[in-house]
Design a protein around this motif. Sequence first.
Motif, mmCIF file in Angstrom:
data_model
loop_
_atom_site.group_PDB
_atom_site.id
_atom_site.type_symbol
_atom_site.label_atom_id
_atom_site.label_comp_id
_atom_site.label_asym_id
_atom_site.label_seq_id
_atom_site.Cartn_x
_atom_site.Cartn_y
_atom_site.Cartn_z
ATOM 1 N N LEU A 96 62.992 -13.091 -57.371
ATOM 2 C CA LEU A 96 64.125 -12.183 -57.051
ATOM 3 C C LEU A 96 65.557 -12.330 -57.132
ATOM 4 N N CYS A 130 62.146 -4.221 -64.698
ATOM 5 C CA CYS A 130 62.137 -5.194 -63.795
ATOM 6 C C CYS A 130 61.152 -5.199 -62.712
ATOM 7 N N GLU A 131 60.503 -6.214 -62.349
ATOM 8 C CA GLU A 131 59.888 -6.171 -61.086
ATOM 9 C C GLU A 131 60.496 -5.675 -59.853
ATOM 10 N N HIS A 167 66.744 -11.853 -60.511
ATOM 11 C CA HIS A 167 66.687 -10.358 -61.510
ATOM 12 C C HIS A 167 68.017 -9.870 -61.946
ATOM 13 N N ILE A 196 61.247 -8.496 -66.697
ATOM 14 C CA ILE A 196 61.763 -9.304 -65.854
ATOM 15 C C ILE A 196 60.786 -9.654 -64.670
ATOM 16 N N HIS A 253 69.285 -11.775 -65.241
ATOM 17 C CA HIS A 253 68.483 -11.677 -66.069
ATOM 18 C C HIS A 253 68.746 -10.249 -66.684
ATOM 19 N N SER A 254 69.042 -9.257 -65.841
ATOM 20 C CA SER A 254 69.060 -7.881 -66.391
ATOM 21 C C SER A 254 70.489 -7.839 -67.056
ATOM 22 N N ALA A 268 66.706 -6.693 -56.390
ATOM 23 C CA ALA A 268 67.486 -7.912 -56.448
ATOM 24 C C ALA A 268 67.657 -8.566 -55.003
#
Length: 420
Positions: free
Chosen positions: A119, A138-139, A122, A115, A125-126, A143
């Motif tokens: 921000l 995830c970056e 996040h 991902i 999508h997770s 969140a």
Amino acid sequence: MTDKDFDLTRRSFIDRVLMATAGAAMSAATPWAAMAAGAQTPGTGKVRLGVIGTGDRGRALIQNIGKTRNCMVAAICDTYAPNIVKAQQWVPAGTPTFADHRAMLDAKGLDAVVIATPLNRHAQHSMDAFDAGLHVWCEKAMARTIADCGAMVRKSQDSRKVLQIGHQRMFHPTYLNALRRVKAGEIGTITQIRASWHRNNSWRRPVPADSNDRRINWRLYRESSAGLMTELATHQLQVGNWFLDAVPTRVLGSGSICYWKDGREVYDHVALIYEYAGGRKFIYTSLLNNARYGCEEQIQGSKGSIEPELGRIYQEIPPKTLALQRMQADVKRGHKRTVPIGGATWFPELPVTTPGDSLGWGEYDETMLQFEGFGEAVRSGRPLPGLLYQAYNASVASLLGEQAMDKGEALTWPTGLVTI
């Protein structure tokens, strides 16, 4: 440990770091190293990753994934078509592309997702990826809110799927060596860490005719970003927690839109103090109109200092005797010497200019290496120990710092956080 010990190749990095950091102290500090060191060339095929978000950062991640020995990009997704077109040059011809992440998840054929979206996307999508039975990389930051950070952790735990956050410094050989030397007591007791990330640009990007400002410049708006705190500070807050082996007790700070008065909502200049047990402090500044001091951390102990971003360790130098103190000592023992009128009677406490010693450098790419670790975690179904704990606390610290600046008051570390 010498420079030769860190003359690393990308393929041998994890095994070499594991050897270099052997010992009980480092095993506790970097528990993922032992597990990641087991990564071997796969015999059952590479871990198939679907990348959600193919902007600048997403494309950089795609290139790093392509260098790994155990992962591959099996699909890409972005709601903005030009980003997909740019990303296609870095994936094999025929790689499936999607404009909707749910369509990509429904298409199956993936083991995990990566991902790299704004921000505030996040968490959703997770959650969707976990619901689809997939693991998540995830970056950072995790969140937009502390509550969403916790929800991501709980969903990962409930679904028994790996959640790994992109804190690549935890795979960086120089940082790992710095931590080893701290654990060995080489710089004594750490009482303060000073960190900064200074740039000289507006962060504002040109807006194409087929898009809009909030999509392209999402980092500048409160709805989608905490600006400097989540885009930059999160990295160094993780380093602070890591080296102090604790989380802050409270934070106070000041933020302002000081220079770039262009309609942005996030601060372009922040200064914060994070307090830790025992009076220890992490002092952080970040601004967008002067790059002189760039990105650095100064880890200060009673016997020395470490600057991992520069790859150097310095031994503490005893302070020089001030001229007036020297004269007082001379009088006591009846010694006479000339004191020039108008001359300096004290020595300013200038920064140490000695070159220090090298922490070691090598040919490696820590972003690629963290994906190799993620690939092993996905294969085993077990997260690399300690990584999520560090990432979660760094994200909480960054968002708490934003709140402290907004409220203009010191805030204590939240209670009721999830247990990792």
